[in-house]
Design a protein around this motif. Structure first.
Motif, short mmCIF file in Angstrom:
data_model
loop_
_atom_site.label_atom_id
_atom_site.label_comp_id
_atom_site.label_asym_id
_atom_site.label_seq_id
_atom_site.Cartn_x
_atom_site.Cartn_y
_atom_site.Cartn_z
N ARG A 105 -9.04 16.45 -41.49
CA ARG A 105 -8.36 15.26 -40.93
C ARG A 105 -9.24 14.04 -41.13
O ARG A 105 -9.71 13.43 -40.17
N PRO A 106 -9.50 13.68 -42.38
CA PRO A 106 -10.48 12.60 -42.63
C PRO A 106 -10.07 11.25 -42.05
O PRO A 106 -10.93 10.50 -41.57
N VAL B 111 -11.26 9.17 -55.57
CA VAL B 111 -11.96 8.16 -54.76
C VAL B 111 -13.19 8.74 -54.06
O VAL B 111 -14.27 8.15 -54.10
N GLY B 112 -13.02 9.89 -53.43
CA GLY B 112 -14.15 10.50 -52.71
C GLY B 112 -14.30 9.87 -51.33
O GLY B 112 -13.92 8.73 -51.10
N CYS B 113 -14.89 10.62 -50.40
CA CYS B 113 -14.96 10.18 -48.99
C CYS B 113 -15.84 8.95 -48.80
O CYS B 113 -15.49 8.06 -48.03
N VAL C 80 -16.46 4.39 -46.52
CA VAL C 80 -17.65 3.56 -46.26
C VAL C 80 -17.72 2.35 -47.19
O VAL C 80 -18.02 1.25 -46.76
N PHE C 81 -17.42 2.57 -48.46
CA PHE C 81 -17.55 1.48 -49.45
C PHE C 81 -16.25 1.24 -50.22
O PHE C 81 -16.24 1.29 -51.46
N CYS D 240 -11.38 15.79 -49.53
CA CYS D 240 -12.83 15.87 -49.76
C CYS D 240 -13.10 16.84 -50.92
O CYS D 240 -12.43 17.86 -51.05
N CYS D 241 -14.10 16.55 -51.75
CA CYS D 241 -14.37 17.41 -52.92
C CYS D 241 -14.87 18.79 -52.49
O CYS D 241 -14.86 19.72 -53.28
#
Ligand code: SF4
Ligand code: SF4
Length: 406
Positions: A113-114, A169-171, A176-177, A203-204
């Motif tokens: 659940r990011p 994209v990645g977390c 964060v960025f 998430c990877c």
């Protein structure tokens, strides 16, 4: 896969203990005890497999103190895949590993659940995170954006379309960025690529794997494989070398199939960018471990930096910055010592900008390098190729607006 994993770990018995692999091990360099280095860890894992060593707190410390930098990848003359053996070892030990017993459920929950985890972090950003950082429970308190980059499926059109690419994209970019992700979209559109951010990316799996949560990491790998393998695109690009490494080379070991078309942005962009007029700056390039050791990409970022008009100074040595994802929470002292070393090396140069290719390295290096900007390569590319070296000040992001950049 359980039997395969055991078989894989049994490959360790090929190790003849020559010690070649520990030559560049950063944890051994910081603490020259045999079990703090590559060979020592493999000997411990052999002992565990043969039943000569029982799981214990100390054994966990030795195996989990590897930062998984990959400096030992490909160094074994007998072909032992060392980082893979460490992952497998962690999976065997994770059940009895008490030190990270709280980290595991948090990591599992937030990888499923990011968005909710991000909102919870945003709530705690003002009070809880600074408090935890002050108490030394977390190494630093990150500044979070108002909104993440990804929403539903997003497609960014190009005016004169040359091709189509997807972005993983990645977390760290997403939560964060996000401005780095926007920079990538901007650059890709500018050179004629339609960009797709597909719905369903997750998430990877690397953070879960580093905690020994193999099954859970495999679940994420399968989801990402399903989402990205169906896309009709020329390439899948990522700004995070850990994500690229996972999708490309770890997934085949985890789920039997990987995403071949995934690549670092520097590999994709290098031959598409010409030299620009000098913008008269000097730069230090920090090699992210997973990009250099894991993916063997070292020249492309340097070539792009030079083409963008920067002189490279003192950027010939590799070395881990000590971030390692969740590692900097579990092994704060080792992480800080590694950071200190890199900081001394970098600040000892005349470079007025520090450039790297990993959001984690940017986060870590920015903690101690405060006298000059620490940039992701994509920020430099955007500045040089989209704004001719004069990038406007970043405006506060409007949460209602899509990140349209033209
Ligand atoms: S991955 Fe890095 S820290 Fe771990 S054993 Fe290899 S060189 Fe050492
Ligand atoms: S290089 Fe290979 S054989 Fe030598 S100690 Fe390391 S894993 Fe064992």
């Amino acid at each position: 896969m359980a039997t395969d994993k055991t078989a894989y770990l049994e490959d360790l018995s090929r190790c003849v203990r020559c010690g070649t692999c520990k030559a560049n091990c950063p944890t051994f360099e910081g603490d020259p005890l045999e079990p703090m280095g590559t060979r020592g860890r493999l000997i411990l894992l052999q002992g565990l497999l043969r039943g000569e060593i029982k799981p214990s707190r100390l054994l966990n410390e030795r195996i989990f103190s590897c930062i998984l930098c990959g400096a030992c990848s490909g160094t074994c003359p007998l072909g032992v895949d060392i980082p893979e053996a460490i992952y497998r070892g962690r999976a065997l030990l994770s059940g009895g590993d008490k030190k990270r017993r709280f980290l595991r459920p948090i990591a599992k929950w937030s990888s499923r659940r990011p968005d909710l985890a991000f909102r919870a972090l945003r709530l705690g950003e003002r009070l809880v995170l600074p408090f935890l950082a002050k108490r030394g429970i977390i190494p630093f308190s990150p500044e979070l954006p108002e909104v993440p980059l990804r929403k539903t499926e997003q497609v960014f059109k190009a005016h004169k379309k040359k091709g189509r690419v997807a972005v993983f994209v990645g977390c760290s970019i997403n939560y964060v960025f996000p401005h780095m992700g926007e920079s990538l979209i901007n650059v890709l559109q500018k050179i004629g690529y339609e960009v797709v951010l597909p719905q369903g990316e997750t998430c990877c799996g690397a953070p879960l794997r580093s905690l020994g949560l193999e099954k859970e990491a495999e679940e994420l790998a399968r989801k990402n494989y399903r989402v990205f393998s169906r896309l009709k695109v020329d390439a899948i690009l990522s700004l995070c070398p850990t994500c690229t490494l996972s999708l490309k080379t770890e997934y085949p070991k985890m789920i039997g199939k990987g995403l071949d078309r995934v690549m670092d942005i520097s590999v994709f962009l290098n031959d598409k960018l010409g030299a620009v007029d000098k913008i008269y700056r000097t730069s230090y390039y920090h090699d992210p471990c997973h990009l250099s050791y894991g993916l063997g990409v070292t020249q492309e970022p340097r070539e792009i930096i030079r083409k963008a008009g920067l002189d490279l100074v003192g950027a010939d040595e590799q070395g881990c910055c000590g971030f390692g994802g969740l590692y900097c929470l579990s092994f704060k002292d080792i992480s800080s010592n590694l950071l200190q070393k890199r900081t001394e090396k970098i600040t000892g140069t005349a470079a007025d900008t520090v450039v790297t290719s990993c959001p984690g390295c940017v986060l870590q290096l920015s903690r101690t390098i405060t006298d000059r900007p620490v940039l992701h390569l994509i920020e430099l590319i955007e500045e040089a190729y989209c704004y001719r070296g004069e990038k406007p000040e970043k405006k506060e992001k409007d949460p209602q607006k899509e990140p349209t950049l033209f």
